[in-house]
Design a protein around this motif. Structure first.
Motif, PDB file in Angstrom:
ATOM      1  N   LEU A  26     -12.846  -1.376  -0.442  1.00 31.01           N
ATOM      2  CA  LEU A  26     -11.673  -2.023  -1.037  1.00 31.01           C
ATOM      3  C   LEU A  26     -10.470  -1.087  -1.042  1.00 31.01           C
ATOM      4  CD1 LEU A  26     -13.372  -3.981  -3.944  1.00 31.01           C
ATOM      5  CD2 LEU A  26     -12.165  -4.978  -1.979  1.00 31.01           C
ATOM      6  N   LYS A  27     -10.695   0.197  -1.322  1.00 32.51           N
ATOM      7  CA  LYS A  27      -9.595   1.163  -1.279  1.00 32.51           C
ATOM      8  C   LYS A  27      -8.980   1.204   0.121  1.00 32.51           C
ATOM      9  CE  LYS A  27     -11.265   4.228  -4.888  1.00 32.51           C
ATOM     10  NZ  LYS A  27     -11.939   5.496  -5.187  1.00 32.51           N
ATOM     11  N   GLU A  28      -9.837   1.188   1.131  1.00 35.26           N
ATOM     12  CA  GLU A  28      -9.334   1.209   2.506  1.00 35.26           C
ATOM     13  C   GLU A  28      -8.546  -0.063   2.818  1.00 35.26           C
ATOM     14  OE1 GLU A  28     -10.982   1.630   7.083  1.00 35.26           O
ATOM     15  OE2 GLU A  28     -12.223   2.371   5.435  1.00 35.26           O
ATOM     16  N   LEU A  29      -9.069  -1.206   2.421  1.00 30.62           N
ATOM     17  CA  LEU A  29      -8.377  -2.472   2.675  1.00 30.62           C
ATOM     18  C   LEU A  29      -7.057  -2.562   1.917  1.00 30.62           C
ATOM     19  CD1 LEU A  29     -11.501  -4.790   2.634  1.00 30.62           C
ATOM     20  CD2 LEU A  29      -9.954  -4.456   4.583  1.00 30.62           C
ATOM     21  N   VAL A  30      -7.034  -2.053   0.691  1.00 35.12           N
ATOM     22  CA  VAL A  30      -5.784  -2.016  -0.084  1.00 35.12           C
ATOM     23  C   VAL A  30      -4.794  -1.082   0.612  1.00 35.12           C
ATOM     24  CG1 VAL A  30      -4.749  -1.269  -2.266  1.00 35.12           C
ATOM     25  CG2 VAL A  30      -6.803  -2.701  -2.292  1.00 35.12           C
ATOM     26  N   GLY A  31      -5.289   0.053   1.127  1.00 35.01           N
ATOM     27  CA  GLY A  31      -4.430   0.999   1.846  1.00 35.01           C
ATOM     28  C   GLY A  31      -3.809   0.391   3.097  1.00 35.01           C
ATOM     29  N   TRP A  32      -4.540  -0.481   3.758  1.00 32.10           N
ATOM     30  CA  TRP A  32      -4.038  -1.168   4.947  1.00 32.10           C
ATOM     31  C   TRP A  32      -3.149  -2.351   4.550  1.00 32.10           C
ATOM     32  CZ3 TRP A  32      -4.801  -0.696  10.312  1.00 32.10           C
ATOM     33  CH2 TRP A  32      -5.642   0.337  10.721  1.00 32.10           C
ATOM     34  N   ARG A  33      -3.096  -2.656   3.271  1.00 33.75           N
ATOM     35  CA  ARG A  33      -2.341  -3.791   2.728  1.00 33.75           C
ATOM     36  C   ARG A  33      -2.876  -5.129   3.255  1.00 33.75           C
ATOM     37  NH1 ARG A  33       3.415  -3.635   3.799  1.00 33.75           N
ATOM     38  NH2 ARG A  33       2.803  -2.892   5.832  1.00 33.75           N
ATOM     39  N   LEU A  34      -4.181  -5.167   3.521  1.00 35.95           N
ATOM     40  CA  LEU A  34      -4.842  -6.404   3.933  1.00 35.95           C
ATOM     41  C   LEU A  34      -5.468  -7.106   2.738  1.00 35.95           C
ATOM     42  CD1 LEU A  34      -6.568  -5.161   7.193  1.00 35.95           C
ATOM     43  CD2 LEU A  34      -4.463  -6.506   6.981  1.00 35.95           C
ATOM     44  N   VAL A  35      -5.629  -6.361   1.649  1.00 35.11           N
ATOM     45  CA  VAL A  35      -6.209  -6.868   0.402  1.00 35.11           C
ATOM     46  C   VAL A  35      -5.359  -6.334  -0.736  1.00 35.11           C
ATOM     47  CG1 VAL A  35      -8.214  -6.599  -1.117  1.00 35.11           C
ATOM     48  CG2 VAL A  35      -8.563  -7.111   1.285  1.00 35.11           C
ATOM     49  N   ARG A  36      -5.241  -7.122  -1.803  1.00 38.94           N
ATOM     50  CA  ARG A  36      -4.483  -6.664  -2.972  1.00 38.94           C
ATOM     51  C   ARG A  36      -5.265  -6.989  -4.245  1.00 38.94           C
ATOM     52  NH1 ARG A  36      -1.663 -10.217  -0.259  1.00 38.94           N
ATOM     53  NH2 ARG A  36      -1.786 -12.370  -0.882  1.00 38.94           N
ATOM     54  N   ARG A  37      -5.011  -6.169  -5.273  1.00 33.60           N
ATOM     55  CA  ARG A  37      -5.567  -6.432  -6.605  1.00 33.60           C
ATOM     56  C   ARG A  37      -4.764  -7.550  -7.248  1.00 33.60           C
ATOM     57  NH1 ARG A  37      -5.901  -0.979  -6.282  1.00 33.60           N
ATOM     58  NH2 ARG A  37      -7.928  -0.087  -6.772  1.00 33.60           N
ATOM     59  N   VAL A  38      -5.468  -8.429  -7.927  1.00 37.54           N
ATOM     60  CA  VAL A  38      -4.783  -9.492  -8.655  1.00 37.54           C
ATOM     61  C   VAL A  38      -5.420  -9.622 -10.027  1.00 37.54           C
ATOM     62  CG1 VAL A  38      -4.046 -10.791  -6.627  1.00 37.54           C
ATOM     63  CG2 VAL A  38      -6.255 -11.260  -7.626  1.00 37.54           C
ATOM     64  N   PRO A  39      -4.593  -9.834 -11.049  1.00 39.10           N
ATOM     65  CA  PRO A  39      -5.156 -10.016 -12.393  1.00 39.10           C
ATOM     66  C   PRO A  39      -5.775 -11.402 -12.551  1.00 39.10           C
ATOM     67  CG  PRO A  39      -2.770 -10.220 -12.445  1.00 39.10           C
ATOM     68  CD  PRO A  39      -3.136  -9.861 -11.036  1.00 39.10           C
ATOM     69  N   VAL A  40      -6.839 -11.463 -13.323  1.00 33.61           N
ATOM     70  CA  VAL A  40      -7.483 -12.737 -13.651  1.00 33.61           C
ATOM     71  C   VAL A  40      -7.524 -12.830 -15.166  1.00 33.61           C
ATOM     72  CG1 VAL A  40      -9.635 -14.064 -13.563  1.00 33.61           C
ATOM     73  CG2 VAL A  40      -8.827 -12.849 -11.520  1.00 33.61           C
ATOM     74  N   MET A  41      -6.933 -13.885 -15.698  1.00 38.54           N
ATOM     75  CA  MET A  41      -6.851 -14.089 -17.140  1.00 38.54           C
ATOM     76  C   MET A  41      -8.241 -14.021 -17.777  1.00 38.54           C
ATOM     77  SD  MET A  41      -4.573 -14.654 -19.517  1.00 38.54           S
ATOM     78  CE  MET A  41      -3.182 -15.450 -18.766  1.00 38.54           C
ATOM     79  N   GLY A  42      -8.350 -13.194 -18.824  1.00 37.02           N
ATOM     80  CA  GLY A  42      -9.589 -13.098 -19.582  1.00 37.02           C
ATOM     81  C   GLY A  42     -10.635 -12.185 -18.975  1.00 37.02           C
ATOM     82  N   ASP A  43     -10.326 -11.499 -17.890  1.00 36.70           N
ATOM     83  CA  ASP A  43     -11.304 -10.604 -17.246  1.00 36.70           C
ATOM     84  C   ASP A  43     -10.619  -9.271 -16.970  1.00 36.70           C
ATOM     85  OD1 ASP A  43     -13.308  -9.375 -15.742  1.00 36.70           O
ATOM     86  OD2 ASP A  43     -13.766 -11.195 -14.619  1.00 36.70           O
ATOM     87  N   ARG A  44     -11.168  -8.209 -17.521  1.00 33.06           N
ATOM     88  CA  ARG A  44     -10.554  -6.881 -17.367  1.00 33.06           C
ATOM     89  C   ARG A  44     -10.889  -6.227 -16.026  1.00 33.06           C
ATOM     90  NH1 ARG A  44     -12.452  -4.036 -22.663  1.00 33.06           N
ATOM     91  NH2 ARG A  44     -12.622  -2.413 -21.116  1.00 33.06           N
ATOM     92  N   ARG A  45     -11.870  -6.749 -15.324  1.00 32.18           N
ATOM     93  CA  ARG A  45     -12.254  -6.163 -14.037  1.00 32.18           C
ATOM     94  C   ARG A  45     -11.169  -6.408 -12.985  1.00 32.18           C
ATOM     95  NH1 ARG A  45     -17.918  -9.140 -13.498  1.00 32.18           N
ATOM     96  NH2 ARG A  45     -16.502 -10.769 -14.196  1.00 32.18           N
ATOM     97  N   ASP A  46     -11.138  -5.526 -11.991  1.00 30.11           N
ATOM     98  CA  ASP A  46     -10.230  -5.721 -10.863  1.00 30.11           C
ATOM     99  C   ASP A  46     -10.762  -6.847  -9.990  1.00 30.11           C
ATOM    100  OD1 ASP A  46      -8.447  -3.672 -11.507  1.00 30.11           O
ATOM    101  OD2 ASP A  46      -9.546  -2.171 -10.352  1.00 30.11           O
ATOM    102  N   HIS A  47      -9.881  -7.727  -9.604  1.00 28.25           N
ATOM    103  CA  HIS A  47     -10.207  -8.797  -8.675  1.00 28.25           C
ATOM    104  C   HIS A  47      -9.339  -8.594  -7.435  1.00 28.25           C
ATOM    105  CE1 HIS A  47     -11.931 -10.479 -12.297  1.00 28.25           C
ATOM    106  NE2 HIS A  47     -12.543 -11.382 -11.552  1.00 28.25           N
ATOM    107  N   PHE A  48      -9.826  -9.079  -6.308  1.00 23.86           N
ATOM    108  CA  PHE A  48      -9.155  -8.832  -5.043  1.00 23.86           C
ATOM    109  C   PHE A  48      -9.039 -10.125  -4.244  1.00 23.86           C
ATOM    110  CE2 PHE A  48     -11.204  -5.025  -6.463  1.00 23.86           C
ATOM    111  CZ  PHE A  48     -10.255  -4.044  -6.256  1.00 23.86           C
ATOM    112  N   GLU A  49      -7.915 -10.213  -3.517  1.00 25.79           N
ATOM    113  CA  GLU A  49      -7.724 -11.315  -2.587  1.00 25.79           C
ATOM    114  C   GLU A  49      -7.143 -10.745  -1.306  1.00 25.79           C
ATOM    115  OE1 GLU A  49      -5.088 -14.122  -4.435  1.00 25.79           O
ATOM    116  OE2 GLU A  49      -3.324 -12.869  -4.106  1.00 25.79           O
ATOM    117  N   ALA A  50      -7.422 -11.425  -0.219  1.00 25.35           N
ATOM    118  CA  ALA A  50      -6.951 -10.979   1.092  1.00 25.35           C
ATOM    119  C   ALA A  50      -5.600 -11.595   1.414  1.00 25.35           C
ATOM    120  CB  ALA A  50      -7.955 -11.377   2.167  1.00 25.35           C
ATOM    121  N   GLU A  51      -4.854 -10.896   2.237  1.00 23.11           N
ATOM    122  CA  GLU A  51      -3.654 -11.472   2.833  1.00 23.11           C
ATOM    123  C   GLU A  51      -4.139 -12.594   3.745  1.00 23.11           C
ATOM    124  OE1 GLU A  51      -0.432 -12.762   3.687  1.00 23.11           O
ATOM    125  OE2 GLU A  51      -0.087 -10.817   2.737  1.00 23.11           O
TER     126      GLU A  51
END
Length: 177
Positions: A59-84
């Motif tokens: 995930l760090k690599e994908l975030v670095g490539w800007r192909l994936v980003r962290r997105v907040p999810v209401m009520g959940d403190r964990r990191d969630h990810f979605e792809a471009e």
């Protein structure tokens, strides 16, 4: 996981490994690309059977490539990810990243070789000419990349769809050189 999704994820992983991308990185990207909602690392691990540490690094690599980003999810403190999901953005980011990691160092190395060859009488005319030809080719491709990355996706798609027809716009373009 539905069979078509599973097949896509596995195939994307195979393609990624052929392109020099870690299989897990490519599979995670494929899963997030097809996902209808952001996923957290535990969900990714459950679906793909990949170790948590591998998921985190991927995930760090994908975030670095800007192909994936962290997105907040209401009520959940964990990191969630979605792809471009915009294919042109994805292509552009991959092309920019590959240029930075592969082409730019090649240009720098060729510039150094070229400078050293010009001042070394032990380098023959053939070797010097081939270094120069390789340098010219790579610089031309670098310039083409830099120009094409500035073209709007709609115009670039038009150009791509023209295919061989674009040769008609070039004098003598209907034949191979």
């Amino acid at each position: 996981m539905p069979p078509a999704v599973r097949a896509f994820v596995l195939h994307w992983g195979d393609m990624g490994s052929q392109w020099g991308v870690n299989r897990s990185v490519a599979q995670i990207h494929a899963l997030l690309y097809l996902s209808e909602r952001p996923l957290n690392a535990d969900e990714i691990g459950e679906k793909l059977g990949i170790a948590r540490s591998n998921i985190s690094n991927s995930l760090k690599e994908l975030v670095g490539w800007r192909l994936v980003r962290r997105v907040p999810v209401m009520g959940d403190r964990r990191d969630h990810f979605e792809a471009e999901v915009d294919l042109w953005q994805m292509l552009t980011r991959i092309a920019e990243g590959r240029k930075q990691r592969e082409i730019d160092p090649a240009v720098a190395a060729l510039e150094l070789c070229r400078a050293e060859a010009q001042g070394d009488p032990r380098i023959g005319k053939v070797a010097r000419g081939r270094i120069e030809a390789m340098y010219d080719f790579v610089k031309t491709m670098e310039k083409w990349h830099d120009e094409m990355i500035q073209v709007s996706p709609s115009r670039l798609l038009m150009l791509i769809k023209m295919g061989r027809k674009v040769l008609a716009l070039i004098p003598g373009g209907k034949t191979k050189d």
